[in-house]
Design a protein around this motif. Structure first.
Motif, PDB file in Angstrom:
ATOM      1  N   UNK A 196      -3.253   2.808 -11.992  1.00 52.55           N
ATOM      2  CA  UNK A 196      -4.411   3.664 -11.745  1.00 52.55           C
ATOM      3  C   UNK A 196      -5.005   3.398 -10.350  1.00 52.55           C
ATOM      4  N   UNK A 197      -5.102   2.120  -9.986  1.00 52.14           N
ATOM      5  CA  UNK A 197      -5.613   1.786  -8.648  1.00 52.14           C
ATOM      6  C   UNK A 197      -4.699   2.363  -7.565  1.00 52.14           C
ATOM      7  N   UNK A 198      -3.393   2.189  -7.756  1.00 51.97           N
ATOM      8  CA  UNK A 198      -2.434   2.664  -6.761  1.00 51.97           C
ATOM      9  C   UNK A 198      -2.521   4.178  -6.578  1.00 51.97           C
ATOM     10  N   UNK A 199      -2.514   4.924  -7.675  1.00 51.80           N
ATOM     11  CA  UNK A 199      -2.543   6.390  -7.584  1.00 51.80           C
ATOM     12  C   UNK A 199      -3.821   6.860  -6.903  1.00 51.80           C
ATOM     13  N   UNK A 200      -4.937   6.237  -7.229  1.00 56.35           N
ATOM     14  CA  UNK A 200      -6.214   6.633  -6.643  1.00 56.35           C
ATOM     15  C   UNK A 200      -6.245   6.319  -5.140  1.00 56.35           C
ATOM     16  N   UNK A 201      -5.779   5.149  -4.738  1.00 57.53           N
ATOM     17  CA  UNK A 201      -5.774   4.770  -3.323  1.00 57.53           C
ATOM     18  C   UNK A 201      -4.838   5.658  -2.511  1.00 57.53           C
ATOM     19  N   UNK A 202      -3.696   5.998  -3.101  1.00 52.75           N
ATOM     20  CA  UNK A 202      -2.771   6.895  -2.417  1.00 52.75           C
ATOM     21  C   UNK A 202      -3.411   8.262  -2.212  1.00 52.75           C
ATOM     22  N   UNK A 203      -4.130   8.714  -3.227  1.00 52.96           N
ATOM     23  CA  UNK A 203      -4.816  10.002  -3.125  1.00 52.96           C
ATOM     24  C   UNK A 203      -5.909   9.966  -2.061  1.00 52.96           C
ATOM     25  N   UNK A 204      -6.555   8.810  -1.913  1.00 51.20           N
ATOM     26  CA  UNK A 204      -7.626   8.664  -0.919  1.00 51.20           C
ATOM     27  C   UNK A 204      -7.096   8.634   0.519  1.00 51.20           C
ATOM     28  N   UNK A 205      -5.791   8.461   0.670  1.00 46.87           N
ATOM     29  CA  UNK A 205      -5.208   8.457   2.015  1.00 46.87           C
ATOM     30  C   UNK A 205      -4.890   7.083   2.552  1.00 46.87           C
ATOM     31  N   UNK A 206      -4.931   6.068   1.708  1.00 43.90           N
ATOM     32  CA  UNK A 206      -4.599   4.709   2.156  1.00 43.90           C
ATOM     33  C   UNK A 206      -3.139   4.674   2.594  1.00 43.90           C
ATOM     34  N   UNK A 207      -2.874   4.001   3.699  1.00 37.60           N
ATOM     35  CA  UNK A 207      -1.527   3.976   4.257  1.00 37.60           C
ATOM     36  C   UNK A 207      -0.608   2.964   3.579  1.00 37.60           C
ATOM     37  N   UNK A 208      -1.109   1.746   3.378  1.00 37.95           N
ATOM     38  CA  UNK A 208      -0.250   0.657   2.898  1.00 37.95           C
ATOM     39  C   UNK A 208      -0.927  -0.048   1.725  1.00 37.95           C
TER      40      UNK A 208
ATOM     41  N   UNK B 101       3.625  -2.168   0.974  1.00 37.29           N
ATOM     42  CA  UNK B 101       4.304  -0.954   0.535  1.00 37.29           C
ATOM     43  C   UNK B 101       3.636   0.275   1.157  1.00 37.29           C
ATOM     44  N   UNK B 102       4.441   1.131   1.749  1.00 32.48           N
ATOM     45  CA  UNK B 102       3.910   2.406   2.247  1.00 32.48           C
ATOM     46  C   UNK B 102       3.532   3.269   1.046  1.00 32.48           C
ATOM     47  N   UNK B 103       2.264   3.694   1.000  1.00 35.27           N
ATOM     48  CA  UNK B 103       1.749   4.363  -0.199  1.00 35.27           C
ATOM     49  C   UNK B 103       2.512   5.647  -0.523  1.00 35.27           C
ATOM     50  N   UNK B 104       2.868   6.440   0.488  1.00 34.62           N
ATOM     51  CA  UNK B 104       3.505   7.741   0.230  1.00 34.62           C
ATOM     52  C   UNK B 104       4.946   7.588  -0.236  1.00 34.62           C
ATOM     53  N   UNK B 105       5.698   6.700   0.399  1.00 37.55           N
ATOM     54  CA  UNK B 105       7.134   6.596   0.098  1.00 37.55           C
ATOM     55  C   UNK B 105       7.461   5.492  -0.897  1.00 37.55           C
ATOM     56  N   UNK B 106       6.526   4.584  -1.126  1.00 42.05           N
ATOM     57  CA  UNK B 106       6.722   3.459  -2.017  1.00 42.05           C
ATOM     58  C   UNK B 106       7.834   2.522  -1.509  1.00 42.05           C
ATOM     59  N   UNK B 107       8.002   2.499  -0.179  1.00 38.86           N
ATOM     60  CA  UNK B 107       9.004   1.627   0.441  1.00 38.86           C
ATOM     61  C   UNK B 107       8.305   0.459   1.128  1.00 38.86           C
ATOM     62  N   UNK B 108       8.953  -0.710   1.102  1.00 32.40           N
ATOM     63  CA  UNK B 108       8.406  -1.890   1.765  1.00 32.40           C
ATOM     64  C   UNK B 108       8.612  -1.749   3.270  1.00 32.40           C
ATOM     65  N   UNK B 109       7.517  -1.633   4.001  1.00 35.10           N
ATOM     66  CA  UNK B 109       7.608  -1.471   5.455  1.00 35.10           C
ATOM     67  C   UNK B 109       7.279  -2.774   6.186  1.00 35.10           C
ATOM     68  N   UNK B 110       6.659  -3.670   5.479  1.00 38.19           N
ATOM     69  CA  UNK B 110       6.302  -4.939   6.104  1.00 38.19           C
ATOM     70  C   UNK B 110       6.078  -5.989   5.044  1.00 38.19           C
ATOM     71  N   UNK B 111       5.666  -7.165   5.481  1.00 39.68           N
ATOM     72  CA  UNK B 111       5.390  -8.255   4.543  1.00 39.68           C
ATOM     73  C   UNK B 111       4.395  -9.206   5.188  1.00 39.68           C
ATOM     74  N   UNK B 112       3.613  -9.854   4.334  1.00 44.67           N
ATOM     75  CA  UNK B 112       2.685 -10.872   4.822  1.00 44.67           C
ATOM     76  C   UNK B 112       3.281 -12.247   4.532  1.00 44.67           C
ATOM     77  N   UNK B 113       3.389 -13.059   5.556  1.00 49.39           N
ATOM     78  CA  UNK B 113       3.885 -14.419   5.393  1.00 49.39           C
ATOM     79  C   UNK B 113       2.761 -15.296   4.850  1.00 49.39           C
ATOM     80  N   UNK B 114       3.013 -15.945   3.738  1.00 43.04           N
ATOM     81  CA  UNK B 114       2.009 -16.780   3.077  1.00 43.04           C
ATOM     82  C   UNK B 114       2.525 -18.214   2.990  1.00 43.04           C
TER      83      UNK B 114
END
Length: 855
Positions: free
Chosen positions: A662-674, A467-480
């Motif tokens: 809480x983790x998501x909001x903090x990481x987005x604030x830190x500038x994490x991309x995905x 998920x792109x942190x800023x837009x909350x849109x799925x930009x990619x996926x990991x194949x498992x």
């Protein structure tokens, strides 16, 4: 050299593999035999070709030399009587028939085929016709005698005729003098007994006396020639019978097999004896093991396989050279043999791997005692060239029949026990049944089933959105990659990929991953599904194969996928292996246009040097940093530093394992991309992933990170500290199993069940039963139950809910015990009364050695 043919229908191909073609040197004697015979006669090769026919044969049928085609038809009719399936009996074959003459009337004839056998190889048939119903026995004897005199004298094998009425030798070929150093005319029963080796004479006479009963005797024995030479000979005697069944004579062939015997002994040594140690080798071990299994299956006794491997032996070869290593192996082999003595057989399998077969021991513990004796012998200091070598070893033991009823399973189980003993440290010995706890048993089952899973296409793929942190849109996926095992349910890749990397299966699985991901990406492209990239992991071994780029490009072209749509994740562990090769593979992938992500960033000691050296596009911050990022100032600073480092180096930053808002909001604030984690989605099917890609924003999951709701019928005790409890599996698919126990941590317990923490990956299945043994206040209580829910609380650490299945009487005992526990839980001496764990339970599980006990 004569052998009896297989009864039943004749197999032409098989027979032709053992006949000898007629050579030009055979023909003069054969022609002479046919031409000089008084009756109509011909000579066939083994294919049924008539190589020569006498004039009396043509006269009987009335054909001239110009009428060859008609003559051939008659010859084919005669050859059909020849029974090739009994040719090795050496007996004349006599049949009545009628054959057409040229002038019309059929002539009644008796057809006689005499098989021609030279040194055990089938040459063909001498055939003659009598127009009467009477057999001319003297002529038959003349044929045999004539054939011997013309042909056999040229052979290196001695051939003779013996009159069975008085044991008189009526004919013997010239080769007898070369073999026995006695003139042919001097050979009789007395001289023969004189040259037979005294130790073999009794058995030779006994075997020859069987000739009248069984009609054929083959025997190998020794002779002493007049010059004192010792030779091995092969004696083949064949009785000749009249039509009445009476034995009148015997044909005897004698062959000097001294050189053959020496060669066989040498080949046996090469095949079954280890050249360095002179111990029996791997082939011999398999042979003896099969023999022992056959013996002990009947007498009900047990025996054991002890697999021994020296600890860190490669260091000796690396530091001192293979010559020193070989000397150590020779000395160790001698010490092992001296330690085992008459208690078993020592084999060298390969390198520093040995095997001991031991039997006739009344107690299982005695095999452990033998193992300790061997380990003590191996552990004695070995002085050599001024150095003192102190070696240790580990031993794995499997027992017949309890640990396996086939050689393959016994060997494999001993190797499994050895592997487990190695994990416990140098100088350990374990019996398979006692070394197997739940974890090793599951690993063993998966290892056995993985190959079939690959073959039968049981592996499949799910996709976890990125998920792109800023837009909350799925930009990619990991194949498992996933594996739904029929017994163990969904098996984590971290479990079966480790097994695959120890075998050649890893390359098959990697090819499956590349093929499946590229096919899926190509399908989404054709359907205009909006996504930027699909990522997937490859094994470190794939980066050591120089054709990795070509393998990926071939699939990209096949499914029409642009290279930039693929992202390959590589761990730092892969970079540490032959880094020059890995670096070149990564450069090839970059040149192709594929992007590269560094997985588990931050947990390796050389992460910064890797970022500088290798062409990495993305860094994935390990989930261990994310788990406590909110509310822990130190972890926040570490994650912020990692994100800043990635941004500063122009890398895309991905954080995995995000489970709370809480983790998501903090990481987005830190500038994490995905962002990647259960907060947005677990791994899903390709169809569900397609729907997520089409969403404008991916909603947060409600209640993410909360433990399962427990619905209890009975009250539970919340323990003040985690309690160490022994857990073992007792039933799988309604079949009993006998395993050792594993320590788990219990923090909640009651009459109805308990809640535990463990690193074991288990599933909630009703057909798997576990036994739990709890010690508290000098009281041991046991409960049997099944897992009803499971949750991964941290990476590779799981929480399970267990529901007990006990009769009412046992429940009453549990209830009484728990009531006594409640009264003591507040005591200051609580730590002395049970195995309570005072440190952080997750940290304890990740570092503690598994407790093993007997089943």
């Amino acid at each position: 050299m004569w052998g009896r043919a297989r009864k039943g229908n004749f197999n032409k191909k098989k027979a032709h593999e053992t006949f000898r073609p007629v050579s030009p040197c055979d023909m003069p004697a054969m022609k002479s035999l046919v031409e000089n015979f008084s009756e109509a006669a011909c000579f066939y090769d083994f294919y049924g070709n008539a190589l020569h026919v006498n004039d009396r044969f043509r006269e009987l049928l009335g054909f001239g030399e110009s009428e060859q085609a008609m003559l051939d038809a008659g010859l084919k009719q005669l050859f059909r009587h020849f029974r090739q399936d009994t040719v090795l009996d050496g007996q004349p074959q006599i049949y009545n028939d009628r054959i057409a003459r040229k002038d019309g009337p059929c002539v009644p004839i008796r057809v006689t085929h005499i098989p021609l056998i030279v040194a055990g190889e089938r040459l063909g048939s001498f055939c003659f016709l009598c127009p009467t119903q009477e057999t001319d026995a003297p002529k038959l004897s003349a044929v045999v005698k004539g054939w011997f005199q013309e042909i056999v004298n040229r052979l290196e094998i001695a051939v003779g005729l013996v009159d069975m009425s008085d044991k008189k030798v009526t004919f013997v070929s010239d080769a007898i003098q070369k073999i026995c150093e006695i003139p042919a005319e001097d050979i009789d029963f007395r001289t023969w007994c004189n040259i037979v080796h005294p130790d073999d004479l009794e058995s030779v006479i006994a075997r020859q006396s069987e000739l009248r009963e069984i009609g054929e005797v083959v025997h190998r024995y020794r002779i002493l020639t007049p010059s004192g030479k010792l030779k091995w000979v092969k004696d083949h005697s064949l009785a000749l019978k009249k039509e009445t069944g009476e034995i009148t004579a015997a044909v005897v062939t004698l062959e000097d097999i001294t050189e053959q015997n020496l060669l066989e002994n040498k080949l046996h040594t090469i095949a079954f004896i280890d050249e360095l140690t002179q111990l029996q080798n791997n082939h011999s071990a398999r042979k003896v093991l099969e023999e022992w299994m056959g013996e002990h299956a009947h007498n009900g006794e047990t025996f054991a396989i002890l697999r021994l491997n020296l600890d860190h032996f490669t260091k000796i070869n690396d530091l001192f050279g293979h010559a020193v290593g070989d000397e150590m192996i020779k000395r160790i082999a001698k010490r092992m043999k001296d330690a085992v003595k008459e208690n078993g057989i020592v084999f060298r399998l390969l390198g520093d791997d040995f095997c001991i077969l031991a039997r006739h021991r009344n107690r299982v513990e005695s095999y452990e005692e033998l193992a300790e004796t061997i380990l003590e012998a191996v552990g004695v200091v070995l002085p050599f060239r001024g150095y003192d070598f102190h070696l240790t070893a580990c031993i794995g033991i499997s027992l017949f029949p309890s640990d396996g009823k086939s050689s393959t399973r016994l060997m494999k189980n001993a190797r499994t026990a050895l592997k487990r003993a190695k994990q416990l440290g140098p100088g350990n010995a374990l019996i398979y049944s006692r070394s197997m706890n739940i974890e090793s048993f599951k690993s063993f089952e998966l290892e056995n089933d993985l190959r079939n899973a690959v073959k039968n296409r049981e592996l499949y793929f799910e996709y976890q959105p990125k998920i792109e942190a800023k837009t909350q849109k799925a930009v990619g996926a990991e194949a498992l990659i996933r594996w739904k095992h029929p017994t163990w349910g969904i098996v984590s890749p971290s479990e079966f990929m480790k097994i695959a990397e120890e075998t050649t299966l890893i390359h098959q699985i990697s090819d499956l991953v590349m093929e499946s991901v590229c096919r899926q990406a190509g399908y989404w492209i054709t359907k205009n599904v909006p996504f930027q990239f699909i990522s997937f992991n490859l094994s470190a071994k794939d980066f050591l194969k120089r054709d990795l780029g070509k393998r990926i490009k071939r699939r990209l072209d096949k499914y029409g996928v642009p290279p930039e749509r693929l992202e390959i994740e590589i761990t730092e562990g892969a970079m540490l292996q032959t880094s020059e090769t890995v670096e070149q593979q990564m450069k090839d992938l970059k040149a192709l246009g594929v992007t590269i992500a560094l997985d588990d960033f931050g947990v390796g000691y050389s992460s910064l040097s890797h970022l500088k050296r290798f062409p990495v596009d993305t860094i994935k911050i390990d989930r261990s940093f994310v788990d406590s990022v909110s509310g822990n100032e130190q972890d926040e600073k570490i994650v912020q530093s990692l994100i800043d480092l990635g941004i500063g180096l122009n890398k895309k930053v991905v954080t995995e394992g995000v489970e709370t808002r809480e983790q998501y909001e903090l990481l987005k604030k830190m500038g994490c991309h995905v962002i990647q984690g259960f907060l947005f989605s677990k791994s899903v099917s390709p169809a569900a992933m397609e729907e997520i890609f089409r969403e404008e924003t991916v909603p947060l999951k409600k209640g993410a990170g909360k433990p399962p709701i427990e619905r209890r019928r009975y009250s539970r005790i919340d323990l003040p500290l985690p309690l160490g409890v022994k857990m073992t599996m007792i039933s799988l698919n309604n079949k009993s199993v006998s395993l050792g126990s594993t320590e788990v941590l219990v923090n909640n317990i009651g009459v109805g069940g308990l809640r535990l923490l463990s690193r074991l990956r288990l599933t909630a299945q009703a057909d798997i039963l576990y036994r739990f043994e709890v010690d508290f206040m000098n009281t041991a209580v046991k409960g049997v139950g099944k897992i009803v829910w499971a949750k991964e609380i941290q990476k590779d650490v799981f929480c399970y809910g267990v529901e007990f299945s006990m009769p009412e009487r046992e429940k009453e005992h549990w209830s009484e015990t728990l009531n006594r526990w409640k009264s003591r839980l507040g005591s200051n001496d609580i730590l002395k009364e049970a195995r309570f764990i005072t440190e952080d339970p997750v940290a304890y599980l990740r570092t503690a050695r598994t407790i093993m006990s007997e089943p």
